[in-house]
Write a protein that holds these residues in place. Structure first.
Motif, PDB file in Angstrom:
ATOM      1  N   ALA A 117       0.809  -1.219   0.000  1.00 13.96           N
ATOM      2  CA  ALA A 117       0.000   0.000   0.000  1.00 13.96           C
ATOM      3  C   ALA A 117       0.839   1.265   0.000  1.00 13.96           C
ATOM      4  O   ALA A 117       0.453   2.279  -0.582  1.00 13.96           O
ATOM      5  CB  ALA A 117      -0.926  -0.014   1.218  1.00 13.96           C
ATOM      6  N   HIS A 118       2.012   1.252   0.644  1.00 11.92           N
ATOM      7  CA  HIS A 118       2.810   2.466   0.767  1.00 11.92           C
ATOM      8  C   HIS A 118       3.791   2.661  -0.380  1.00 11.92           C
ATOM      9  O   HIS A 118       4.582   3.586  -0.374  1.00 11.92           O
ATOM     10  CB  HIS A 118       3.583   2.445   2.093  1.00 11.92           C
ATOM     11  N   VAL A 119       3.731   1.764  -1.396  1.00 10.86           N
ATOM     12  CA  VAL A 119       4.646   1.850  -2.531  1.00 10.86           C
ATOM     13  C   VAL A 119       3.940   2.541  -3.697  1.00 10.86           C
ATOM     14  O   VAL A 119       2.791   2.213  -4.011  1.00 10.86           O
ATOM     15  CB  VAL A 119       5.112   0.441  -2.960  1.00 10.86           C
ATOM     16  N   PRO A 120       4.583   3.521  -4.362  1.00  9.82           N
ATOM     17  CA  PRO A 120       3.953   4.192  -5.499  1.00  9.82           C
ATOM     18  C   PRO A 120       3.498   3.204  -6.561  1.00  9.82           C
ATOM     19  O   PRO A 120       4.146   2.182  -6.808  1.00  9.82           O
ATOM     20  CB  PRO A 120       5.073   5.099  -6.031  1.00  9.82           C
ATOM     21  N   GLU A 121       2.376   3.517  -7.208  1.00 10.89           N
ATOM     22  CA  GLU A 121       1.751   2.598  -8.160  1.00 10.89           C
ATOM     23  C   GLU A 121       2.692   2.216  -9.299  1.00 10.89           C
ATOM     24  O   GLU A 121       2.752   1.058  -9.709  1.00 10.89           O
ATOM     25  CB  GLU A 121       0.473   3.230  -8.713  1.00 10.89           C
ATOM     26  N   VAL A 122       3.445   3.193  -9.822  1.00 12.56           N
ATOM     27  CA  VAL A 122       4.346   2.909 -10.939  1.00 12.56           C
ATOM     28  C   VAL A 122       5.430   1.928 -10.513  1.00 12.56           C
ATOM     29  O   VAL A 122       5.771   0.993 -11.236  1.00 12.56           O
ATOM     30  CB  VAL A 122       4.982   4.211 -11.474  1.00 12.56           C
ATOM     31  N   GLN A 123       5.971   2.127  -9.307  1.00 10.34           N
ATOM     32  CA  GLN A 123       6.997   1.223  -8.795  1.00 10.34           C
ATOM     33  C   GLN A 123       6.423  -0.155  -8.514  1.00 10.34           C
ATOM     34  O   GLN A 123       7.032  -1.175  -8.847  1.00 10.34           O
ATOM     35  CB  GLN A 123       7.609   1.798  -7.521  1.00 10.34           C
ATOM     36  N   ALA A 124       5.241  -0.185  -7.941  1.00 11.36           N
ATOM     37  CA  ALA A 124       4.613  -1.468  -7.621  1.00 11.36           C
ATOM     38  C   ALA A 124       4.345  -2.291  -8.871  1.00 11.36           C
ATOM     39  O   ALA A 124       4.427  -3.522  -8.854  1.00 11.36           O
ATOM     40  CB  ALA A 124       3.309  -1.234  -6.861  1.00 11.36           C
ATOM     41  N   ALA A 125       4.044  -1.607  -9.967  1.00  3.38           N
ATOM     42  CA  ALA A 125       3.743  -2.314 -11.212  1.00  3.38           C
ATOM     43  C   ALA A 125       4.951  -3.079 -11.743  1.00  3.38           C
ATOM     44  O   ALA A 125       4.804  -4.015 -12.526  1.00  3.38           O
ATOM     45  CB  ALA A 125       3.244  -1.324 -12.256  1.00  3.38           C
ATOM     46  N   SER A 126       6.153  -2.679 -11.312  1.00 10.05           N
ATOM     47  CA  SER A 126       7.364  -3.345 -11.790  1.00 10.05           C
ATOM     48  C   SER A 126       7.707  -4.578 -10.969  1.00 10.05           C
ATOM     49  O   SER A 126       8.649  -5.299 -11.303  1.00 10.05           O
ATOM     50  CB  SER A 126       8.551  -2.369 -11.742  1.00 10.05           C
ATOM     51  N   GLY A 127       6.982  -4.817  -9.897  1.00 14.23           N
ATOM     52  CA  GLY A 127       7.308  -5.914  -9.004  1.00 14.23           C
ATOM     53  C   GLY A 127       6.453  -7.150  -9.247  1.00 14.23           C
ATOM     54  O   GLY A 127       5.311  -7.068  -9.707  1.00 14.23           O
ATOM     55  N   VAL A 128       7.030  -8.309  -8.946  1.00 15.83           N
ATOM     56  CA  VAL A 128       6.313  -9.574  -9.021  1.00 15.83           C
ATOM     57  C   VAL A 128       5.697  -9.858  -7.660  1.00 15.83           C
ATOM     58  O   VAL A 128       6.333  -9.684  -6.624  1.00 15.83           O
ATOM     59  CB  VAL A 128       7.272 -10.716  -9.411  1.00 15.83           C
ATOM     60  N   SER A 129       4.440 -10.266  -7.640  1.00  7.98           N
ATOM     61  CA  SER A 129       3.780 -10.671  -6.406  1.00  7.98           C
ATOM     62  C   SER A 129       3.027 -11.967  -6.649  1.00  7.98           C
ATOM     63  O   SER A 129       2.756 -12.336  -7.798  1.00  7.98           O
ATOM     64  CB  SER A 129       2.813  -9.583  -5.912  1.00  7.98           C
ATOM     65  N   LEU A 130       2.687 -12.640  -5.568  1.00  8.43           N
ATOM     66  CA  LEU A 130       1.952 -13.895  -5.709  1.00  8.43           C
ATOM     67  C   LEU A 130       0.617 -13.677  -6.411  1.00  8.43           C
ATOM     68  O   LEU A 130       0.258 -14.424  -7.325  1.00  8.43           O
ATOM     69  CB  LEU A 130       1.728 -14.522  -4.328  1.00  8.43           C
ATOM     70  N   LEU A 131      -0.117 -12.652  -5.999  1.00  6.69           N
ATOM     71  CA  LEU A 131      -1.434 -12.432  -6.581  1.00  6.69           C
ATOM     72  C   LEU A 131      -1.344 -12.030  -8.041  1.00  6.69           C
ATOM     73  O   LEU A 131      -2.176 -12.429  -8.866  1.00  6.69           O
ATOM     74  CB  LEU A 131      -2.194 -11.374  -5.773  1.00  6.69           C
ATOM     75  N   SER A 132      -0.331 -11.250  -8.400  1.00  9.31           N
ATOM     76  CA  SER A 132      -0.192 -10.845  -9.800  1.00  9.31           C
ATOM     77  C   SER A 132       0.234 -12.001 -10.689  1.00  9.31           C
ATOM     78  O   SER A 132       0.088 -11.935 -11.910  1.00  9.31           O
ATOM     79  CB  SER A 132       0.823  -9.696  -9.927  1.00  9.31           C
ATOM     80  N   GLU A 133       0.767 -13.069 -10.079  1.00  9.86           N
ATOM     81  CA  GLU A 133       1.232 -14.209 -10.856  1.00  9.86           C
ATOM     82  C   GLU A 133       0.269 -15.383 -10.832  1.00  9.86           C
ATOM     83  O   GLU A 133       0.635 -16.502 -11.192  1.00  9.86           O
ATOM     84  CB  GLU A 133       2.605 -14.657 -10.330  1.00  9.86           C
ATOM     85  N   GLY A 134      -0.959 -15.150 -10.392  1.00 15.08           N
ATOM     86  CA  GLY A 134      -1.982 -16.172 -10.514  1.00 15.08           C
ATOM     87  C   GLY A 134      -2.293 -16.967  -9.269  1.00 15.08           C
ATOM     88  O   GLY A 134      -3.104 -17.894  -9.310  1.00 15.08           O
ATOM     89  N   PHE A 135      -1.650 -16.643  -8.139  1.00 12.54           N
ATOM     90  CA  PHE A 135      -1.995 -17.301  -6.885  1.00 12.54           C
ATOM     91  C   PHE A 135      -3.304 -16.726  -6.354  1.00 12.54           C
ATOM     92  O   PHE A 135      -3.675 -15.592  -6.656  1.00 12.54           O
ATOM     93  CB  PHE A 135      -0.899 -17.076  -5.839  1.00 12.54           C
TER      94      PHE A 135
END
Length: 251
Positions: A141-159
């Protein structure tokens, strides 16, 4: 196994032998596990219940000197990778960066850390080790949206969200299996499993893990001494970890 926090109940289905300590969202699992390790003992699993990170740490009690006991780190990394692989979508790769970073489909997902008593000499048996884990579960939540978009997360990868807690439960079982495997087949079995997930830098190189946990790399041709990569030095850097964000770095 249940830990009570105020008026709430938080649960993880851990095998016998584990004791759960649950912290509120702003807790630090790795730090808290180090603080209580001497008193709490082996099998204590400290868990921070939050939606954006999978964060936990487990207390271990080795039976060999610190110099070689640190190899428990590789059993922890194997257990973590196996737990992620058990819940990820099919045909996705879980890999390591030496020695402590976890990659999922080449993206940095998180990593592991290891702690031991500051006053323990290399030839002394440490009273405890702590293996800690942080994985990015969702955009923080505290990470800027543009920066967050560059990161891999479990939910973004289909978990699924329910699988984030299940990864911890699965890890606890895989860790027990890893130590049983070590006892029955020797550390080489643990090293082999770890190295299978560590990409080669050069074709034909031969790799091994020394008795003190260092990575040894030899080229297939020639008799030169192997390149030595210090486990202790690499763990001190924790190159995957952002201490300000208290989570995995963005690339």
């Amino acid at each position: 196994m249940i830990a009570r926090l105020g008026d709430t109940e938080q649960t993880l289905d851990l095998p016998p032998g584990y004791t759960l300590v649950a912290l509120r969202e702003l807790g630090d699992a790795f730090a808290h596990a180090r603080e209580i390790a001497a008193e709490a003992g082996a099998g204590t699993l400290v868990w921070v219940r939050r939606y954006d990170l999978v964060e936990f740490a487990v207390v271990l009690e080795p039976d060999e000197p610190l110099a070689s006991a640190r190899r428990a780190f590789f059993a922890g990394m194997n257990a973590l990778a196996d737990a992620i692989a058990a819940h990820c979508p099919p045909e996705r790769e879980v890999a390591f960066d030496w020695p402590d970073a976890i990659r999922f489909d080449a993206g940095l997902l998180g990593g592991g850390r290891l702690a031991w008593p500051n006053d323990c000499a290399e030839d002394e048996v440490p009273s405890w080790l702590v293996f800690g884990v942080i994985l990015r579960a969702a955009a923080m939540a505290h990470v800027p949206e543009v920066q967050a978009a560059s990161g891999v997360s479990l939910l973004s990868e289909g978990f699924e969200m329910v699988e984030t807690d299940a990864i911890i439960e699965s890890f606890s079982r895989h860790l027990m299996t890893a130590f049983d495997r070590w006892k029955e087949r020797g550390f080489e079995a643990i090293a082999r499993d770890y190295l299978e997930r560590l990409p080669q830098r050069k074709a034909g190189e031969r790799r091994g893990i020394d008795v003190n946990g260092d990575l040894l790399v030899r080229l297939a041709a020639g008799n030169a001494a192997p390149e030595r990569n210090s486990l202790v030095d690499a763990l001190a850097r924790a190159s995957w970890y952002d201490p300000q964000a208290r989570g995995p770095k963005f690339e």
